[in-house]
Design an enzyme around this catalytic site. Structure first.
Site, PDB file in Angstrom:
ATOM      1  N   CYS A  35       0.806  -1.074  -0.077  1.00 46.94           N
ATOM      2  CA  CYS A  35      -0.371   0.106  -0.055  1.00 46.94           C
ATOM      3  C   CYS A  35       0.724   1.370   0.077  1.00 46.94           C
ATOM      4  O   CYS A  35       1.973   1.160   0.441  1.00 46.94           O
ATOM      5  CB  CYS A  35      -0.829  -0.056   1.351  1.00 46.94           C
ATOM      6  SG  CYS A  35      -1.813   1.246   1.588  1.00 46.94           S
ATOM      7  N   GLY A  36       0.322   2.374  -0.562  1.00 46.76           N
ATOM      8  CA  GLY A  36       0.912   3.536  -0.526  1.00 46.76           C
ATOM      9  C   GLY A  36       1.365   4.257   1.015  1.00 46.76           C
ATOM     10  O   GLY A  36       2.288   4.652   1.032  1.00 46.76           O
TER      11      GLY A  36
END
Length: 166
Positions: A35-36
């Site tokens: 995930c970012g």
């Protein structure tokens, strides 16, 4: 139902519960490896290191419900967290935090409103719930709130004061 009574499974596959953490402040976070926001692991580990001796335990709950960003096996997740971010805080088995298969713990947690007064579904990876030493969910922080955000640190410290007062 008390959060302490709910059955959990550690990332290693061992049956457990939050009972071992009764009397501590808990920061419960749904996490993901791809995930970012995954770099928040670093900040979560820093919180664990800074506050564990004062009564805080960070606990991660891997979840693959947001963009398929936690596709790995338990072993892959453990290896990634350890090797990439040096995670030492407890990690639980991958769970659902929303929907019909939502884990019972998250049925309780998602009833807690955020700072804007909004309860309900977890919005994305790295949503944070603060539980005080008595097992009460006292704060909710949306995913964009970094682990070192002043409002999160302030809430943790206020929760830890309840340990000292108790």
């Amino acid at each position: 139902m008390s959060i302490y009574a709910l059955p959990l499974t550690s990332l290693a596959g061992t049956p457990t519960s939050l009972l071992d953490y009764r009397g501590r402040s808990l920061l419960l976070v749904n996490v993901a490896s791809k995930c970012g926001l995954t770099p928040q692991y670093e900040g979560l580990e820093a919180l664990q290191n800074a506050y564990q001796g004062k009564g805080l335990t960070v606990i991660g709950f891997p979840c693959n419900q947001f963009g398929g960003q936690e596709p790995g096996t338990a072993e892959e997740i453990a290896t990634f967290c350890s090797a990439t971010y040096g995670v030492t805080f407890p990690m639980m088995q991958k769970i659902d935090v929303n929907g019909p298969d939502r884990h019972p713990l998250y049925r309780i947690l998602t009833g807690t409103p955020d700072a804007e007064g909004e309860a309900g579904d977890v919005r994305w990876n790295f949503e944070k719930f603060l539980v005080d030493p008595s097992g009460e969910v006292v704060a909710r922080f949306r995913p964009a709130t970094e682990p070192d955000a002043p409002e999160l640190i302030s809430a943790i410290e206020a929760s830890l004061e309840r340990i000292d007062a108790g």
